[in-house]
Design an enzyme around this catalytic site. Structure first.
Site, PDB file in Angstrom:
ATOM      1  N   HIS A   1       1.017  -1.193   0.041  1.00  0.00           N
ATOM      2  CA  HIS A   1       0.027   0.038   0.091  1.00  0.00           C
ATOM      3  C   HIS A   1       0.731   1.173   0.091  1.00  0.00           C
ATOM      4  O   HIS A   1       1.944   1.359   0.555  1.00  0.00           O
ATOM      5  CB  HIS A   1      -0.929   0.235   1.190  1.00  0.00           C
ATOM      6  CG  HIS A   1      -1.784  -1.082   1.569  1.00  0.00           C
ATOM      7  ND1 HIS A   1      -1.339  -1.925   2.077  1.00  0.00           N
ATOM      8  CD2 HIS A   1      -3.045  -1.162   1.206  1.00  0.00           C
ATOM      9  CE1 HIS A   1      -2.298  -3.118   2.242  1.00  0.00           C
ATOM     10  NE2 HIS A   1      -3.415  -2.455   1.750  1.00  0.00           N
TER      11      HIS A   1
ATOM     12  N   ASP B   1       2.445   1.998   3.127  1.00  0.00           N
ATOM     13  CA  ASP B   1       3.266   0.939   4.023  1.00  0.00           C
ATOM     14  C   ASP B   1       4.759   1.586   3.540  1.00  0.00           C
ATOM     15  O   ASP B   1       5.582   1.207   4.408  1.00  0.00           O
ATOM     16  CB  ASP B   1       3.231  -0.470   3.126  1.00  0.00           C
ATOM     17  CG  ASP B   1       1.912  -1.010   3.324  1.00  0.00           C
ATOM     18  OD1 ASP B   1       1.197  -0.509   4.172  1.00  0.00           O
ATOM     19  OD2 ASP B   1       1.563  -1.862   2.508  1.00  0.00           O
TER      20      ASP B   1
ATOM     21  N   GLU C   1     -10.770  -6.571  -4.976  1.00  0.00           N
ATOM     22  CA  GLU C   1     -10.434  -7.944  -4.048  1.00  0.00           C
ATOM     23  C   GLU C   1     -11.585  -7.896  -2.941  1.00  0.00           C
ATOM     24  O   GLU C   1     -11.962  -7.007  -2.496  1.00  0.00           O
ATOM     25  CB  GLU C   1      -9.033  -7.427  -3.103  1.00  0.00           C
ATOM     26  CG  GLU C   1      -9.039  -8.503  -2.130  1.00  0.00           C
ATOM     27  CD  GLU C   1      -7.434  -8.324  -1.306  1.00  0.00           C
ATOM     28  OE1 GLU C   1      -6.473  -7.778  -1.787  1.00  0.00           O
ATOM     29  OE2 GLU C   1      -7.491  -8.751  -0.182  1.00  0.00           O
TER      30      GLU C   1
ATOM     31  N   GLU D   1      -8.627 -13.520  -2.137  1.00  0.00           N
ATOM     32  CA  GLU D   1      -7.956 -14.055  -0.996  1.00  0.00           C
ATOM     33  C   GLU D   1      -8.628 -15.035  -0.423  1.00  0.00           C
ATOM     34  O   GLU D   1     -10.005 -15.243  -0.065  1.00  0.00           O
ATOM     35  CB  GLU D   1      -7.858 -12.752   0.038  1.00  0.00           C
ATOM     36  CG  GLU D   1      -7.163 -13.124   1.218  1.00  0.00           C
ATOM     37  CD  GLU D   1      -6.820 -11.863   2.070  1.00  0.00           C
ATOM     38  OE1 GLU D   1      -6.206 -10.948   1.318  1.00  0.00           O
ATOM     39  OE2 GLU D   1      -6.790 -12.029   3.129  1.00  0.00           O
TER      40      GLU D   1
ATOM     41  N   HIS E   1     -10.920 -14.586   2.752  1.00  0.00           N
ATOM     42  CA  HIS E   1     -12.090 -13.798   2.371  1.00  0.00           C
ATOM     43  C   HIS E   1     -13.102 -14.708   1.863  1.00  0.00           C
ATOM     44  O   HIS E   1     -14.514 -14.485   2.027  1.00  0.00           O
ATOM     45  CB  HIS E   1     -11.660 -12.818   1.347  1.00  0.00           C
ATOM     46  CG  HIS E   1     -10.936 -11.530   1.848  1.00  0.00           C
ATOM     47  ND1 HIS E   1     -10.224 -10.574   1.255  1.00  0.00           N
ATOM     48  CD2 HIS E   1     -10.069 -11.144   3.136  1.00  0.00           C
ATOM     49  CE1 HIS E   1      -9.504  -9.796   1.833  1.00  0.00           C
ATOM     50  NE2 HIS E   1      -9.516 -10.381   3.039  1.00  0.00           N
TER      51      HIS E   1
ATOM     52  N   ASP F   1     -10.954 -12.089  10.194  1.00  0.00           N
ATOM     53  CA  ASP F   1      -9.797 -12.309   9.147  1.00  0.00           C
ATOM     54  C   ASP F   1      -8.485 -12.615   9.776  1.00  0.00           C
ATOM     55  O   ASP F   1      -7.536 -11.407   9.870  1.00  0.00           O
ATOM     56  CB  ASP F   1      -9.696 -10.916   8.241  1.00  0.00           C
ATOM     57  CG  ASP F   1      -9.114 -11.087   7.077  1.00  0.00           C
ATOM     58  OD1 ASP F   1      -8.720 -12.250   6.490  1.00  0.00           O
ATOM     59  OD2 ASP F   1      -9.019 -10.186   6.236  1.00  0.00           O
TER      60      ASP F   1
ATOM     61  N   ASP G   1      -5.550 -13.902   8.911  1.00  0.00           N
ATOM     62  CA  ASP G   1      -4.648 -13.915   7.923  1.00  0.00           C
ATOM     63  C   ASP G   1      -3.466 -14.879   8.234  1.00  0.00           C
ATOM     64  O   ASP G   1      -2.155 -14.196   8.429  1.00  0.00           O
ATOM     65  CB  ASP G   1      -4.143 -12.474   7.732  1.00  0.00           C
ATOM     66  CG  ASP G   1      -4.948 -11.545   6.936  1.00  0.00           C
ATOM     67  OD1 ASP G   1      -5.605 -12.027   6.141  1.00  0.00           O
ATOM     68  OD2 ASP G   1      -4.831 -10.287   6.747  1.00  0.00           O
TER      69      ASP G   1
ATOM     70  N   ASP H   1      -0.543 -12.435   1.888  1.00  0.00           N
ATOM     71  CA  ASP H   1      -1.242 -11.663   2.731  1.00  0.00           C
ATOM     72  C   ASP H   1      -1.693 -12.297   4.154  1.00  0.00           C
ATOM     73  O   ASP H   1      -2.700 -12.528   4.271  1.00  0.00           O
ATOM     74  CB  ASP H   1      -2.540 -11.124   1.927  1.00  0.00           C
ATOM     75  CG  ASP H   1      -3.221  -9.896   2.825  1.00  0.00           C
ATOM     76  OD1 ASP H   1      -2.556  -9.532   3.707  1.00  0.00           O
ATOM     77  OD2 ASP H   1      -4.242  -9.335   2.162  1.00  0.00           O
TER      78      ASP H   1
HETATM   79  C1  XUL Z   1      -7.465  -7.017   4.262  1.00  0.00           C
HETATM   80  C2  XUL Z   1      -6.818  -7.253   2.788  1.00  0.00           C
HETATM   81  C3  XUL Z   1      -5.768  -6.287   2.259  1.00  0.00           C
HETATM   82  C4  XUL Z   1      -5.821  -6.257   0.781  1.00  0.00           C
HETATM   83  C5  XUL Z   1      -5.042  -4.964   0.268  1.00  0.00           C
HETATM   84  O1  XUL Z   1      -8.330  -8.037   4.394  1.00  0.00           O
HETATM   85  O2  XUL Z   1      -6.697  -8.245   2.363  1.00  0.00           O
HETATM   86  O3  XUL Z   1      -4.503  -6.055   3.150  1.00  0.00           O
HETATM   87  O4  XUL Z   1      -5.203  -7.243   0.377  1.00  0.00           O
HETATM   88  O5  XUL Z   1      -5.502  -3.868   0.675  1.00  0.00           O
HETATM   89 CO    CO Z   2      -5.757  -9.126   0.636  1.00  0.00          CO
END
Ligand code: XUL
Ligand code: CO
Length: 442
Positions: A103, A106, A234, A270, A273, A309, A311, A341
């Site tokens: 991003h 970042d 996304e 993702e 997600h 989430d 991750d 991610d």
């Molecule tokens: C949030 C997510 C983000 C996107 C990029 O859940 O996945 O990190 O990948 O903004």
């Molecule tokens: Co993501």
């Protein structure tokens, strides 16, 4: 080269499945050719800047636990941004990944004004360009963070305030150009707060039109500056907002069709997600492939008992195999890749934990590729599926689908008095076949 950030770790190498060296790959062999492409070309791994270099382990219950001296540190934020970037590129290089993702905020600290934020980003893009040149690591995608700053509390493109929309548009414009300068292969738009909490204060139709307009502006600008890669939405069903507009692949597909954006916009799927949306990862890939909008993948995983989430890094070869199988069936990733991610657990505070996490993720995905390719190459699932639908290939099948009216079909049934019945779907047998390949393919 001096190694100020990861002194205990050398370049990670492939040592084969018998290796007991935890800082080596057991399955990811970058140059191994599978189905005409190297593993590196199939998998196109990327590291996420935000989880690995911007997060210090903080959660809503407490402050950071991980050693990230450049995060939240006193002094010149641009100095910290450069230090962070040096650490990041040392990591990418030692891990042997071809790509990273970021991003805007970042890699470059936000300034006091929009103009200062732009200057900071430009300076860090110059720095990143030097690192990319020196290491050969490229940018899989860039994205503008339109959800962390309080100004985006009520959304960015879908804000009720036109000035917030205008600010977000300017920020995307600058970040898309930065991504273009760094040769980014894609540009991502995750609608972090593009959703709503309650319909009591929300004009849903208006917000969707705003989102359509923003995406149209981005596509126009992509063409204006000659950015080659696709724009990727996304999908995510909720978190942070209660209802996010880009709920899942099907919702994104309908949205892209409504605003006539399917030629330029695809999806970044993702894994967790997909799970949060009540789907399997493989389903989302198949849905995107069916609509011709498969772009890229954020490779991670949820936790069976946690509905948010988390991750995690991917660990399930079977889950990833089913997703990779759909990716291969769709012709593989083209501009896209597999972006981790994913983040460490808060207690994983040793300096080499970041390597162990990525090595595990890369080996899981590599093994999934091997199994998925073997399944596809041997045709063990496709043969059965082809047979299952064979009726549609006959003249009769074409007639039923193509030329007979509802009334004709009705008349036909009255005359024939037939009692058709489907053949076994053989699901358990097919699941056993997948399990056998997961166990034996190498
Ligand atoms: C949030 C997510 C983000 C996107 C990029 O859940 O996945 O990190 O990948 O903004
Ligand atoms: Co993501």
């Amino acid at each position: 080269m001096t190694n100020p950030f990861f002194p205990t770790v050398d370049t990670i190498r492939f040592e084969g499945s018998d290796s007991t060296n935890s800082l080596a790959f057991r399955w990811y062999d970058a140059d191994r050719v599978i189905g005409g492409k190297s593993m590196a070309e199939h998998l196109r791994f990327a590291v996420s800047y935000w989880h690995s270099f911007c997060w210090d382990g903080f959660d809503i219950f407490g402050q950071g636990t991980l050693h990230r001296p450049w995060v939240n540190a006193a002094g010149d934020p641009m100095v910290h941004a450069r230090t962070k970037m040096a650490a990041a590129f040392e990591f990418f290089q030692k891990l042997g990944v071809p790509y990273y993702c970021f991003h805007d905020i970042d890699i470059a600290p936000a300034g006091a004004t929009f103009a200062e934020s732009c200057r900071n980003l430009d300076a860090m893009v110059d720095e990143a360009a030097r690192w990319q040149e020196e290491t050969g690591v490229g940018l899989l995608w860039g994205t503008a963070n339109l959800f962390s700053n309080p100004r985006f509390g009520a959304g960015a493109a879908t804000s009720p305030d036109p000035e917030i929309f205008a600010y977000a548009a300017a920020q995307i414009c600058h970040c898309l150009e930065a991504t273009n300068r760094l040769g980014g292969a894609n540009y991502v738009m995750w609608g972090g707060r593009e959703g709503y909490e309650t319909l009591l204060n929300t004009d849903l139709k208006r917000e969707l039109d705003q989102l359509g307009r923003m995406l149209t502006l981005v596509v126009e600008h992509k063409h204006a500056i000659g950015f080659d890669g696709p724009i990727l939405l996304e999908p995510k069903p909720f978190e942070p907002t209660k209802h996010q507009y880009d709920f899942d692949v099907a919702a994104c597909d309908a949205f892209l069709q409504r605003y006539e954006l399917t030629a330029d916009v695809k999806v970044n799927i993702e894994v967790n997600h997909a799970t949060l949306a009540g789907h399997d990862f493989a389903h989302e890939v198949a849905a995107a492939a069916a609509s011709g909008i498969l772009g890229s993948v954020d490779a991670n995983a949820g936790d069976d008992r946690l509905g948010w989430d988390v991750d995690r890094f991917p660990v399930s070869v079977e889950q990833m195999t089913l997703g990779m199988y759909e990716i291969l069936r769709a012709g593989g990733l083209t501009t896209g890749g597999l972006n981790f991610d994913a983040k460490l657990r808060r207690q994983s505070s040793a300096v080499d934990d970041l390597f162990h996490a990525h090595i595990g993720g890369m080996d899981t995905m590599a093994r999934a590729l091997i199994v998925a390719h073997a399944l596809l190459d041997d045709g063990v699932l496709e043969e059965f599926t082809a047979e299952r639908y064979a009726g549609w290939e006959t003249e009769r099948g074409q007639q039923v689908l193509g030329s007979l009216s509802l009334q004709q079909l009705h008349a036909e049934q009255l005359a024939a008095d037939a009692n058709p019945m489907f053949a076994s779907g053989r699901q358990e047998k097919l699941e056993n076949t997948v399990a056998r390949y997961v166990q034996t393919a190498s």
